[in-house]
Design an enzyme around this catalytic site. Structure first.
Site, PDB file in Angstrom:
ATOM      1  N   ASP A  72      -7.396  -7.441  -9.501  1.00 52.26           N
ATOM      2  CA  ASP A  72      -7.859  -7.089  -8.162  1.00 52.26           C
ATOM      3  C   ASP A  72      -8.931  -6.002  -8.302  1.00 52.26           C
ATOM      4  OD1 ASP A  72      -8.228  -7.016  -5.460  1.00 52.26           O
ATOM      5  OD2 ASP A  72      -6.116  -6.811  -4.936  1.00 52.26           O
TER       6      ASP A  72
HETATM    7  C1  BGC Z   1      -8.025  -7.106  -2.124  1.00 53.31           C
HETATM    8  C2  BGC Z   1      -8.086  -8.548  -2.574  1.00 53.31           C
HETATM    9  C3  BGC Z   1      -9.486  -9.080  -2.483  1.00 53.31           C
HETATM   10  C4  BGC Z   1     -10.416  -8.183  -3.252  1.00 53.31           C
HETATM   11  C5  BGC Z   1     -11.855  -8.658  -3.235  1.00 53.31           C
HETATM   12  C6  BGC Z   1      -9.107  -6.263  -2.736  1.00 53.31           C
HETATM   13  O1  BGC Z   1      -9.198  -5.045  -2.103  1.00 53.31           O
HETATM   14  O2  BGC Z   1      -6.756  -6.596  -2.429  1.00 53.31           O
HETATM   15  O3  BGC Z   1      -7.216  -9.325  -1.789  1.00 53.31           O
HETATM   16  O4  BGC Z   1      -9.545 -10.401  -2.958  1.00 53.31           O
HETATM   17  O5  BGC Z   1     -10.365  -6.887  -2.690  1.00 53.31           O
HETATM   18  O6  BGC Z   1     -12.432  -8.536  -2.008  1.00 53.31           O
END
Ligand code: BGC
Length: 756
Positions: A261
């Site tokens: 993530d």
């Molecule tokens: C979130 C994810 C997301 C990623 C990219 C993160 O802050 O937890 O769900 O896919 O950002 O945008």
């Protein structure tokens, strides 16, 4: 023609270590909507130098094409993979995931994912960071909005439908996109509902509640999985080798990509698991995390770690192979531009996509109360449409609609005006603010510096209420639309107070004083505590955020052009002190008896009744405008034996009303005695029915020993599903409090009772 494996083997044999590491680097150049606080720089040069393998958050097909052009100029011309958060639609926005789960309509869920895939791939998107399959039982956690709810079976069916919709049966098709199940694992169990906090739980709970949707998504063929920001039993998921390598890859047989993530690798330092970027990167690679999102610690440190003998280069090779395999599955080696053929997306949303979104917005609504048949509304009634969300476009899409446009959204007022045509008329009043606290309002406007999602009306509360009362008095019926703004739930949007704001609560009480029938519509991304307001209102509809077609879908439902179809995918708490809450939690040795008793489980300060333990409205609950009756529940046999046996549980479901009805028939199973304390019941199967007026249908579920099985695990990596012989009770009904059922005796290995 060379096979995909040959192509990959050949490439790997020609790649330098630096180029392999480059394939693991996933960046975002940043767009209009940032999803984290860091963005990458120097993207174009790095792409050309083979130092980036994948990119997300590129907002236009032209930019995707330009970046792909650069990638093809790199030494080995390995195409980039483009990703985006397509959480509940791309340009056409469907209800937020918790709302889609509330439809319990698997073909509709799949259809929305298919449309999202068509729209996203037309913009060059190869991979979507969806579906979110985090089971969530704590509405303080703002990402309940993205979750399929509290139940592992409903969440598993949701996961499969989304994966099918995104990927189809051939990932190389130009309109197929790779799904990414997220966030692995137990991210939704964040302690105290605080986003990013860790979870501690038994191996059984992990395998029975939080892992099933991931397993189901893997079995449906999901090509990728994203690690969660959380720790699990003390180990951050980005360094959790046991969960990723042993459980996910080893036991579930997942052979796809594991994505970190946003800066999740570097956050191992925040978790106090690593002292440097280099240590963090090594721990993540060793745990099996293939792609490093945004942080670039893989890019900046892995080569030195290998050269210093601190990391085995074969781990990098394995991760790089998985990246190349993903690109091959997506057909990118055959044609790196295959998802860019459609050119620029149409200026207008296709009407067919809007039609599905409209149906979904209506189907997601859960009718919780309808006293005196106040709903559906008559077109000739004069309606007072009250509340800060009624004439609002900015909030309708809900959270995580990064490619949706609020300008495409249909307001509730517009939906109503279209529905009534020349009918009784509408009088509008704002009535109150979403929130009155300017500090909170500012926090909620984080993504909306130009077009505020939360504004505070300069008029006083008394003036706003007086206007709403005047509107109510001039009308036949009041529809008050209250709840949250879009960023009041979502990532980093935990709430400690789950009630409507004080201004909203006062508005409901004052509107009731007018004596006009009061319909309360809640827009929210979580299970709010609406105990008093639900008691006050004559009718209550829980509408979540409906997406692009919110106004049409809601008007369809309230005017009876659509039948209420939604069922709660989460328990609505009676009081926020009850959370986390879910149906069927294991009983205690001193179980609640329906009223508070000293030295038994319960809350001193909550009233007697089922709400005390089970919440205000149970999981699976929802009404229709018609009158659906369940006949007696029967089983073709009640004495069974062994793994291969099966019983057919049946019930006649009859629509006694004069309108069509949608019903979701739910089958739960529980065991009065089992080797360890288990949930008193759990959903095992369900079927959604549409019944014409007067129609009766016999619904049958075949249950096998597999439905009786639960996880048996001493350790997270060492888990099997098993069942025990003995007595079982099968409940069949319209929600998780169903009382009707049959008792079965199912022997195993000749043993009758588990305790014998
Ligand atoms: C979130 C994810 C997301 C990623 C990219 C993160 O802050 O937890 O769900 O896919 O950002 O945008």
């Amino acid at each position: 023609m060379a096979s995909k494996t040959d192509v990959i083997d050949d490439l790997l044999s020609r790649m330098t270590l630096a180029e392999k590491i480059g394939q693991l680097n996933l960046v975002t150049p940043g767009g209009e909507t940032l999803t984290g606080s860091v963005v990458n720089t120097g993207v174009a040069e790095k792409v050309k130098a083979g130092r980036i393998g994948s990119i997300f958050g590129v907002k236009s097909p032209a930019a995707v094409r330009a970046l792909q052009d650069l990638a093809l100029q790199s030494r080995l011309a390995i195409p980039l993979m483009f990703a985006e958060d397509v959480v509940h639609g791309h340009r056409t926005i469907f209800p937020i995931p918790i709302g889609m789960a509330a439809t319990w309509n698997l073909s509709l869920i799949e259809e929305t994912a298919r449309i999202a895939a068509v729209e996203a791939t037309a913009g060059g998107i190869d991979q979507v960071y969806a579906p979110v399959v985090d089971v969530c039982r704590d509405p303080r956690w703002g990402r309940m909005a993205e979750s399929p709810g509290e139940d592992p079976v409903l969440a598993s069916r949701y996961a499969e439908a989304m994966v099918r919709g995104f990927q189809g049966d051939d990932l190389s098709r130009p309109d197929a996109t790779m799904a990414c199940l997220k966030h692995f694992a137990a991210y939704g169990a964040a302690a105290a509902g605080r986003d990013y906090a860790g979870a501690d739980m038994s191996p059984m709970r992990l395998h029975d509640v939080y892992l099933p949707p991931f397993k189901a998504g893997v079995e449906a063929g999901a090509g990728s999985i994203m690690a969660g920001f959380n720790t699990l039993n003390g180990v951050p998921m980005h360094a959790n080798r046991v969960l990723i390598e042993e459980v996910l890859r080893g036991r579930f047989g997942f052979d796809g990509l594991v994505v970190s993530d946003y800066t999740g690798v570097d956050e191992l330092m925040g978790h106090q698991m690593a002292a440097s970027h280099a240590e963090a990167a090594r721990a993540a690679v060793k745990a099996g995390v293939d792609l490093d999102m945004v942080g670039e610690s893989y890019l900046n440190t892995l080569q030195a770690s290998v050269e210093a003998g601190l990391l085995d280069a074969s781990l990098i090779e394995a991760a790089c192979r998985r990246v190349l395999e993903a690109k091959a599955k997506l057909g990118l080696f055959d044609d790196p531009y295959r998802r860019l053929k459609a050119g620029e997306p149409p200026a207008e949303l296709p009407s067919a996509h809007r039609a599905v979104a409209r149906r979904a917005a209506a189907d997601a609504c859960v009718l919780l109360k309808n006293e005196g048949g106040v709903l559906p509304l008559s077109r000739s009634a004069k309606v007072a449409l009250v509340g800060p969300l009624t004439n609002d476009r900015v909030n309708m899409n809900g959270t995580w609609a990064v490619s949706g446009r609020s300008s495409d959204a249909v307001t509730i007022l517009d939906g109503f005006l279209e529905a009534i045509g020349q009918g009784g008329g509408i009088v509008c009043a704002r009535g109150c603010n979403i929130v009155d606290d300017p500090v909170l309002a500012d926090r909620l406007n984080v993504h909306d510096r130009r077009d505020l999602s939360v504004s505070i009306d300069p008029r006083t509360a008394d003036v706003l209420i007086a206007e709403a009362i005047a509107a109510a008095e001039a009308a036949d019926v009041v529809v008050a639309v209250l709840g949250e703004s879009k960023e009041y739930s979502g990532e980093s949007s935990s709430r400690a107070d789950l009630r409507l704001s004080a201004g909203q609560r006062r508005l409901v009480a004052d509107l009731k004083q007018t004596g006009k029938p009061l319909v309360l519509v809640i827009l929210a991304g979580r299970a709010l505590v609406i105990t008093e307001e639900a008691a006050t209102a004559d009718a209550v509809v829980y509408a979540w955020f409906g997406g692009t077609e919110t106004g049409h879908g809601l008007a369809d439902l309230l005017y009876g052009d659509a039948e209420p179809a939604g069922r709660l995918p989460v328990t609505l708490p009676f009081h926020e002190g009850q959370v986390p809450i879910a149906y069927g939690e294991p009983k205690t040795g001193r179980p609640y008896t329906g009223r508070f008793e000293k030295f038994r489980t319960g809350y001193l300060d909550l009233p007697d009744g089922p709400e005390q333990i089970d919440g205000l409205f149970p999981f699976g609950f929802g009404l229709s405008y018609s009158a659906v009756r369940y006949g007696p529940v029967t089983a073709d046999r009640t004495s069974l034996s062994g793994d291969a046996d099966r019983a057919v549980i049946s019930c006649e479901v009859r629509n006694d009303g004069d309108r069509p009805a949608v019903d979701v028939v739910q089958l739960y199973v529980g065991a009065p005695v089992s080797p360890i304390s288990r949930p008193s019941r759990r959903l095992v199967q369900f079927e959604r029915l549409v019944l014409a007026p007067g129609e009766a249908r016999t619904v049958s579920f075949a249950i096998t020993a597999a439905d009786l099985a639960t996880s048996v695990a001493e350790h997270v990596a060492d888990c099997r599903r098993d069942w025990h012989g003995g007595a079982f009770r099968v409940f069949l009904g319209a929600n998780s409090r169903a009382e009707q059922g049959v008792d079965l005796i199912w022997t195993k290995d000749g043993a009758v009772a588990v305790t014998s």
